[in-house]
Design a protein around this motif. Structure first.
Motif, PDB file in Angstrom:
ATOM      1  N   GLY A 188      -3.603  -0.060 -10.420  1.00  0.00           N
ATOM      2  CA  GLY A 188      -2.803   0.822  -9.588  1.00  0.00           C
ATOM      3  C   GLY A 188      -3.581   1.397  -8.421  1.00  0.00           C
ATOM      4  O   GLY A 188      -3.046   1.531  -7.307  1.00  0.00           O
ATOM      5  N   LEU A 189      -4.838   1.738  -8.650  1.00  0.00           N
ATOM      6  CA  LEU A 189      -5.661   2.285  -7.568  1.00  0.00           C
ATOM      7  C   LEU A 189      -5.924   1.229  -6.494  1.00  0.00           C
ATOM      8  O   LEU A 189      -5.979   1.552  -5.300  1.00  0.00           O
ATOM      9  CB  LEU A 189      -6.977   2.817  -8.133  1.00  0.00           C
ATOM     10  CG  LEU A 189      -6.856   4.069  -9.013  1.00  0.00           C
ATOM     11  CD1 LEU A 189      -8.209   4.435  -9.606  1.00  0.00           C
ATOM     12  CD2 LEU A 189      -6.291   5.244  -8.223  1.00  0.00           C
ATOM     13  N   ARG A 190      -6.083  -0.017  -6.909  1.00  0.00           N
ATOM     14  CA  ARG A 190      -6.270  -1.086  -5.915  1.00  0.00           C
ATOM     15  C   ARG A 190      -5.023  -1.220  -5.033  1.00  0.00           C
ATOM     16  O   ARG A 190      -5.122  -1.429  -3.828  1.00  0.00           O
ATOM     17  CB  ARG A 190      -6.573  -2.409  -6.616  1.00  0.00           C
ATOM     18  CG  ARG A 190      -7.983  -2.522  -7.148  1.00  0.00           C
ATOM     19  CD  ARG A 190      -8.309  -3.954  -7.578  1.00  0.00           C
ATOM     20  NE  ARG A 190      -9.674  -4.051  -8.041  1.00  0.00           N
ATOM     21  CZ  ARG A 190     -10.053  -3.833  -9.288  1.00  0.00           C
ATOM     22  NH1 ARG A 190      -9.142  -3.513 -10.197  1.00  0.00           N
ATOM     23  NH2 ARG A 190     -11.321  -3.932  -9.646  1.00  0.00           N
ATOM     24  N   ARG A 191      -3.851  -1.137  -5.666  1.00  0.00           N
ATOM     25  CA  ARG A 191      -2.607  -1.253  -4.898  1.00  0.00           C
ATOM     26  C   ARG A 191      -2.416  -0.032  -3.998  1.00  0.00           C
ATOM     27  O   ARG A 191      -1.866  -0.132  -2.902  1.00  0.00           O
ATOM     28  CB  ARG A 191      -1.413  -1.406  -5.837  1.00  0.00           C
ATOM     29  CG  ARG A 191      -1.380  -2.738  -6.571  1.00  0.00           C
ATOM     30  CD  ARG A 191      -0.243  -2.770  -7.579  1.00  0.00           C
ATOM     31  NE  ARG A 191       1.052  -2.695  -6.910  1.00  0.00           N
ATOM     32  CZ  ARG A 191       1.737  -3.741  -6.473  1.00  0.00           C
ATOM     33  NH1 ARG A 191       1.231  -4.969  -6.630  1.00  0.00           N
ATOM     34  NH2 ARG A 191       2.901  -3.599  -5.891  1.00  0.00           N
ATOM     35  N   THR A 192      -2.860   1.114  -4.455  1.00  0.00           N
ATOM     36  CA  THR A 192      -2.670   2.357  -3.691  1.00  0.00           C
ATOM     37  C   THR A 192      -3.654   2.480  -2.536  1.00  0.00           C
ATOM     38  O   THR A 192      -3.271   2.796  -1.404  1.00  0.00           O
ATOM     39  CB  THR A 192      -2.818   3.578  -4.613  1.00  0.00           C
ATOM     40  OG1 THR A 192      -1.877   3.478  -5.686  1.00  0.00           O
ATOM     41  CG2 THR A 192      -2.577   4.878  -3.844  1.00  0.00           C
ATOM     42  N   TYR A 193      -4.923   2.216  -2.828  1.00  0.00           N
ATOM     43  CA  TYR A 193      -5.975   2.466  -1.833  1.00  0.00           C
ATOM     44  C   TYR A 193      -6.530   1.192  -1.201  1.00  0.00           C
ATOM     45  O   TYR A 193      -7.220   1.254  -0.184  1.00  0.00           O
ATOM     46  CB  TYR A 193      -7.134   3.242  -2.473  1.00  0.00           C
ATOM     47  CG  TYR A 193      -6.735   4.624  -2.940  1.00  0.00           C
ATOM     48  CD1 TYR A 193      -6.633   5.674  -2.033  1.00  0.00           C
ATOM     49  CD2 TYR A 193      -6.447   4.878  -4.276  1.00  0.00           C
ATOM     50  CE1 TYR A 193      -6.271   6.951  -2.448  1.00  0.00           C
ATOM     51  CE2 TYR A 193      -6.083   6.152  -4.712  1.00  0.00           C
ATOM     52  CZ  TYR A 193      -5.991   7.175  -3.792  1.00  0.00           C
ATOM     53  OH  TYR A 193      -5.626   8.434  -4.205  1.00  0.00           O
ATOM     54  N   GLY A 194      -6.244   0.035  -1.816  1.00  0.00           N
ATOM     55  CA  GLY A 194      -6.814  -1.200  -1.305  1.00  0.00           C
ATOM     56  C   GLY A 194      -8.218  -1.406  -1.826  1.00  0.00           C
ATOM     57  O   GLY A 194      -8.886  -0.461  -2.249  1.00  0.00           O
ATOM     58  N   SER A 195      -8.674  -2.653  -1.792  1.00  0.00           N
ATOM     59  CA  SER A 195      -9.993  -2.974  -2.341  1.00  0.00           C
ATOM     60  C   SER A 195     -10.992  -3.384  -1.284  1.00  0.00           C
ATOM     61  O   SER A 195     -12.118  -3.738  -1.598  1.00  0.00           O
ATOM     62  CB  SER A 195      -9.868  -4.106  -3.374  1.00  0.00           C
ATOM     63  OG  SER A 195      -9.271  -5.255  -2.792  1.00  0.00           O
ATOM     64  N   ALA A 196     -10.587  -3.354  -0.018  1.00  0.00           N
ATOM     65  CA  ALA A 196     -11.517  -3.737   1.042  1.00  0.00           C
ATOM     66  C   ALA A 196     -12.571  -2.660   1.230  1.00  0.00           C
ATOM     67  O   ALA A 196     -12.296  -1.469   1.070  1.00  0.00           O
ATOM     68  CB  ALA A 196     -10.768  -3.945   2.361  1.00  0.00           C
ATOM     69  N   PRO A 197     -13.812  -3.040   1.566  1.00  0.00           N
ATOM     70  CA  PRO A 197     -14.839  -2.034   1.851  1.00  0.00           C
ATOM     71  C   PRO A 197     -14.387  -1.110   2.975  1.00  0.00           C
ATOM     72  O   PRO A 197     -13.776  -1.548   3.948  1.00  0.00           O
ATOM     73  CB  PRO A 197     -16.059  -2.875   2.274  1.00  0.00           C
ATOM     74  CG  PRO A 197     -15.822  -4.225   1.687  1.00  0.00           C
ATOM     75  CD  PRO A 197     -14.332  -4.408   1.678  1.00  0.00           C
ATOM     76  N   ARG A 198     -14.690   0.192   2.821  1.00  0.00           N
ATOM     77  CA  ARG A 198     -14.209   1.175   3.790  1.00  0.00           C
ATOM     78  C   ARG A 198     -15.006   1.145   5.095  1.00  0.00           C
ATOM     79  O   ARG A 198     -14.446   1.308   6.161  1.00  0.00           O
ATOM     80  CB  ARG A 198     -14.295   2.581   3.177  1.00  0.00           C
ATOM     81  CG  ARG A 198     -13.524   2.749   1.895  1.00  0.00           C
ATOM     82  CD  ARG A 198     -12.036   2.896   2.135  1.00  0.00           C
ATOM     83  NE  ARG A 198     -11.303   2.986   0.884  1.00  0.00           N
ATOM     84  CZ  ARG A 198     -11.119   4.121   0.224  1.00  0.00           C
ATOM     85  NH1 ARG A 198     -11.625   5.248   0.696  1.00  0.00           N
ATOM     86  NH2 ARG A 198     -10.422   4.142  -0.893  1.00  0.00           N
TER      87      ARG A 198
END
Length: 314
Positions: free
Chosen positions: A103-113
């Motif tokens: 869920g956190l990946r879908r919410t915040y994305g997994s790409a480096p900031r």
């Protein structure tokens, strides 16, 4: 210890277990675990064994505070590691933890900031031209920047180089990389560095100038300087980033997102712009996953070159 094994056996086993991870990795793990311990203490929950829902709460709090998914993955890795070492059930295997992470990946994305900004050859020229090479620290820093850029080494590999790892050849240098992030077992690799086209930015000449004042005593190539005294103490992995950012800002560049990785990223993107084939770039950078090289360095260049926005007449 089981009957028949001695204290010496125990010490050797412990040393071998410790050697399974590098010192820098052990420091990172210790820091992550220490922060998890403090959070558990502040909430009054048990740290060992950890409750899966406590892990979920910690991950969601960290994500809300702006931590990247890579950091959250590292937290789970460390929690799993400590529980395995203590022969305890791994709380990150729980379904709730898996669902929260998804869920956190879908919410915040997994790409480096915050990817490091690649430095161009022109920017490297600008940085190096602003360094006073009449001083030992100037000679060292210029050599570190030029060699780091030309070789595309990781910062840990750059500071780990010893004089014995450098092999002089008529065409340039061969750098023997004994261990790296993608080679923890120490199979080793060899990286070539050719002579530069300009005297002021020739990485081989810059390194030779530094070796000339550093001396031939065995040990790390790049060492600490105390005042005007050149020591044989190795630099830590944080020094190249701080040094490069400071030198870039002194040369009038924006230091935002300039890290030691800016040299490695700059090598890859500049080589791609020059039309160097992908397999040659990958051989230099030693990327095992070509997808990382393509997605992080090559495709952004292609997107800018092929964009239809330049034909809109804006």
């Amino acid at each position: 210890m089981p009957q028949g094994l001695t204290d010496t056996d125990g010490e050797r086993i412990a040393a071998a277990i410790a050697a399974a991870r590098t010192e820098s990795t052990r420091r990172v793990y210790a820091g992550v675990w220490s922060r998890w311990e403090r959070w558990c203490a502040s909430r009054g929950v048990a740290v060992l064994p950890s409750d899966p829902l406590a892990v979920c709460a910690y991950l969601t709090e960290q994500a809300a505070d702006g931590r990247a998914m890579g950091t959250l993955d590292l937290i789970c890795t460390v929690i799993r590691h400590v529980h395995r070492m203590c022969d305890l059930h791994n709380p990150t295997d729980a379904l709730a933890v898996h669902q929260v992470r998804r869920g956190l990946r879908r919410t915040y994305g997994s790409a480096p900031r915050r990817l490091a900004r690649p430095l161009s050859v022109e920017e490297i020229h600008q940085i190096v031209d602003g360094i006073d090479r009449a001083t030992p620290i100037g000679i060292r820093d210029a050599a570190m920047i030029l060699l780091g850029y030309a070789s595309a080494l990781r910062r840990s590999e750059l500071v780990a180089l010893t004089l014995g790892d450098i092999e002089d050849k008529p065409a340039g240098l061969l750098l023997h990389i004994r261990r790296s992030k993608t080679d923890p077992d120490g199979h080793g690799a060899v990286v070539g560095v050719a002579h530069g086209q300009r005297a002021a930015t020739d990485p081989v000449a810059a390194l030779n100038a530094w070796r000339g004042i550093r001396g031939a005593a065995p040990g790390p190539v790049f060492t600490r300087i105390w005042g005007s005294t050149i020591s044989l103490q190795a630099l830590t992995g944080h020094v190249p980033a701080r040094m490069l950012r400071a030198r870039a800002e002194a040369a009038g560049l924006d230091g935002t997102r300039i890290t030691a990785h800016s040299m490695r990223a700059g090598h890859a993107t500049t080589a791609a712009l020059a039309g160097v084939p992908l397999d040659r770039i990958a051989a230099q950078t030693r990327h095992k996953d070509i997808g990382v090289l393509v997605n992080r360095y090559i495709r952004p260049l292609e997107a800018l070159a092929a964009t239809s926005s330049k034909d809109l007449g804006l």
